[in-house]
Design a protein around this motif. Structure first.
Motif, mmCIF file in Angstrom:
data_model
loop_
_atom_site.group_PDB
_atom_site.id
_atom_site.type_symbol
_atom_site.label_atom_id
_atom_site.label_comp_id
_atom_site.label_asym_id
_atom_site.label_seq_id
_atom_site.Cartn_x
_atom_site.Cartn_y
_atom_site.Cartn_z
ATOM 1 N N ILE A 42 0.865 -1.185 0.000
ATOM 2 C CA ILE A 42 0.000 0.000 0.000
ATOM 3 C C ILE A 42 0.898 1.229 0.000
ATOM 4 N N PRO A 43 0.830 2.075 -1.018
ATOM 5 C CA PRO A 43 1.760 3.209 -1.103
ATOM 6 C C PRO A 43 1.514 4.292 -0.057
ATOM 7 N N ASP A 44 0.238 4.636 0.207
ATOM 8 C CA ASP A 44 -0.025 5.702 1.171
ATOM 9 C C ASP A 44 -1.511 5.743 1.499
ATOM 10 N N PHE A 45 -1.847 6.654 2.422
ATOM 11 C CA PHE A 45 -3.239 6.852 2.843
ATOM 12 C C PHE A 45 -3.604 8.327 2.683
ATOM 13 N N GLN A 46 -3.342 8.838 1.494
ATOM 14 C CA GLN A 46 -3.524 10.262 1.236
ATOM 15 C C GLN A 46 -4.953 10.723 1.545
ATOM 16 N N HIS A 47 -5.942 9.894 1.275
ATOM 17 C CA HIS A 47 -7.331 10.319 1.460
ATOM 18 C C HIS A 47 -7.668 10.546 2.936
ATOM 19 N N LEU A 48 -6.890 9.958 3.854
ATOM 20 C CA LEU A 48 -7.094 10.204 5.285
ATOM 21 C C LEU A 48 -6.550 11.566 5.687
ATOM 22 N N ARG A 49 -5.441 11.963 5.073
ATOM 23 C CA ARG A 49 -4.785 13.227 5.419
ATOM 24 C C ARG A 49 -5.432 14.420 4.698
ATOM 25 N N LEU A 50 -5.847 14.185 3.442
ATOM 26 C CA LEU A 50 -6.384 15.277 2.620
ATOM 27 C C LEU A 50 -7.761 14.895 2.081
ATOM 28 N N PRO A 51 -8.725 14.629 2.949
ATOM 29 C CA PRO A 51 -10.038 14.168 2.476
ATOM 30 C C PRO A 51 -10.764 15.183 1.597
ATOM 31 N N VAL B 177 -14.628 4.155 -1.293
ATOM 32 C CA VAL B 177 -14.059 3.069 -2.092
ATOM 33 C C VAL B 177 -12.636 2.762 -1.636
ATOM 34 N N ARG B 178 -11.858 3.801 -1.405
ATOM 35 C CA ARG B 178 -10.479 3.590 -0.948
ATOM 36 C C ARG B 178 -10.450 2.925 0.429
ATOM 37 N N ASN B 179 -11.327 3.357 1.310
ATOM 38 C CA ASN B 179 -11.387 2.738 2.639
ATOM 39 C C ASN B 179 -11.685 1.244 2.530
ATOM 40 N N TYR B 180 -12.681 0.903 1.728
ATOM 41 C CA TYR B 180 -13.079 -0.505 1.573
ATOM 42 C C TYR B 180 -11.941 -1.321 0.964
ATOM 43 N N ARG B 181 -11.341 -0.783 -0.092
ATOM 44 C CA ARG B 181 -10.293 -1.530 -0.804
ATOM 45 C C ARG B 181 -9.056 -1.724 0.061
ATOM 46 N N LEU B 182 -8.628 -0.678 0.751
ATOM 47 C CA LEU B 182 -7.412 -0.775 1.551
ATOM 48 C C LEU B 182 -7.609 -1.664 2.776
ATOM 49 N N LYS B 183 -8.789 -1.601 3.385
ATOM 50 C CA LYS B 183 -9.043 -2.489 4.521
ATOM 51 C C LYS B 183 -9.107 -3.947 4.075
ATOM 52 N N ALA B 184 -9.664 -4.181 2.881
ATOM 53 C CA ALA B 184 -9.693 -5.542 2.346
ATOM 54 C C ALA B 184 -8.287 -6.042 2.061
ATOM 55 N N LEU B 185 -7.443 -5.184 1.506
ATOM 56 C CA LEU B 185 -6.049 -5.557 1.256
ATOM 57 C C LEU B 185 -5.347 -5.917 2.553
ATOM 58 N N ALA B 186 -5.516 -5.078 3.555
ATOM 59 C CA ALA B 186 -4.864 -5.330 4.845
ATOM 60 C C ALA B 186 -5.391 -6.613 5.492
ATOM 61 N N LYS B 187 -6.693 -6.843 5.384
ATOM 62 C CA LYS B 187 -7.298 -8.013 6.027
ATOM 63 C C LYS B 187 -6.860 -9.322 5.381
ATOM 64 N N TYR B 188 -6.863 -9.375 4.054
ATOM 65 C CA TYR B 188 -6.674 -10.654 3.363
ATOM 66 C C TYR B 188 -5.234 -10.913 2.922
ATOM 67 N N ASP C 127 -1.258 -11.731 3.407
ATOM 68 C CA ASP C 127 -0.419 -12.396 4.402
ATOM 69 C C ASP C 127 0.547 -11.407 5.029
ATOM 70 N N MET C 128 0.931 -10.410 4.246
ATOM 71 C CA MET C 128 1.818 -9.372 4.761
ATOM 72 C C MET C 128 1.556 -8.088 3.978
ATOM 73 N N VAL C 129 1.651 -6.969 4.657
ATOM 74 C CA VAL C 129 1.436 -5.663 4.031
ATOM 75 C C VAL C 129 2.744 -4.881 4.075
ATOM 76 N N MET C 130 3.186 -4.391 2.919
ATOM 77 C CA MET C 130 4.402 -3.581 2.857
ATOM 78 C C MET C 130 4.042 -2.117 2.648
ATOM 79 N N LEU C 131 4.676 -1.258 3.419
ATOM 80 C CA LEU C 131 4.512 0.184 3.311
ATOM 81 C C LEU C 131 5.871 0.805 3.021
#
Length: 266
Positions: free
Chosen positions: A1-10, A20-31, A33-37
């Motif tokens: 996941i590159p960043d969470f820009q929509h949280l900082r600059l909504p 849509v970004r919230n749903y997609r990023l939470k799904a990525l994090a949930k499913y 095996d490992m998340v790289m930032l």
């Protein structure tokens, strides 16, 4: 996941886009095996956004490779892009959060003391989230008679981007938000000086030749530009030192990446 820009600059996203970004990023994090930032700044955002998945998160700082640049003269750039003399370079896409306007305001202020000051900007001349943004920037240039001081180059080749970096007095990134700035990494790999907004991720990247300013303060940026305006342009003479540093940073990145993959496989 590159960043969470929509949280900082909504305010720069529609409500639907944020959802849509919230749903997609939470799904990525949930499913996953490992998340790289790419930064600890992004990790801080993930910890508040999806705290249940922090344990599977790893941070790795990518390193930009610039050693394959096809070396050409500064005259090549001057003839191809129709400019002359020392210049600052701002290689960001023309999205609203990249904050070009503060740099343009600083050039306007600096022109009073340094009439020949020049800022060259590369990047796609459109912002899909804010269609009027580029017209606003172009209007500022026109209304303040800065056509000889600010030039918008549009999309250019990556090799030309690196050449502009190499021959610039300094590279500017006034952005309100970044993931892990490729501009900063490329400049570090070329041992170039940088003038950066003092956002957390820029401070985290910690370029040794970085100067920082408040991204809402054009006077502060102008004073830095004027201070550096008489500095002679760097040449390719420092390539041996640059390449040695680049090799060390690249090896560190490779080792860390390998460890993350092995950890995931195990």
């Amino acid at each position: 996941i590159p960043d969470f820009q929509h949280l900082r600059l909504p305010h720069m996203f529609s409500k639907l886009h944020c959802a849509v970004r919230n749903y997609r990023l939470k799904a990525l994090a949930k499913y996953s095996d490992m998340v790289m930032l790419s930064s600890y700044d992004a990790l801080n955002d993930l910890q508040s956004f999806a705290p249940l998945y922090t344990s599977k998160t790893r941070v790795i700082h990518f390193v930009s490779q610039t050693s394959d640049i096809e070396q050409k003269s500064k005259e090549y750039l001057e003839q191809k892009f129709n400019f002359k003399g020392p210049f600052y370079f701002l290689p960001n896409q023309f999205w609203a959060h990249k904050n070009h306007l503060i740099a343009f305001e600083a050039i306007k202020l600096s022109k009073q003391a340094c009439p020949e000051i020049l800022l060259l900007c590369s990047g796609h001349l459109i912002d899909e989230r804010n269609k009027a943004h580029i017209q606003k920037l172009q209007a500022f240039i026109s209304e303040n008679k800065l056509e000889n001081n600010i030039k918008l180059l549009g999309l250019i080749s990556f090799n030309d981007v690196l050449l502009f970096m190499q021959y610039s007095v300094s590279i500017i990134n006034p952005s309100f938000f970044e993931g892990w700035s490729s501009t900063v990494e490329e400049a570090k790999s070329m041992d170039k000086s940088l003038i950066l907004s003092n956002i957390p991720v820029h401070l985290e990247q910690a370029p040794s030749k970085g100067l920082f300013f408040n991204p809402n303060n054009s006077i502060e940026l102008s004073s830095i530009l004027l201070e550096k305006a008489l500095i002679e342009q760097n040449t390719f003479e420092n390539n041996k030192i640059t390449n040695e540093d680049l090799n060390l940073r690249t090896l560190k990145f490779a080792n860390e990446y390998q460890q993350i993959i092995l950890e995931a496989l195990n």
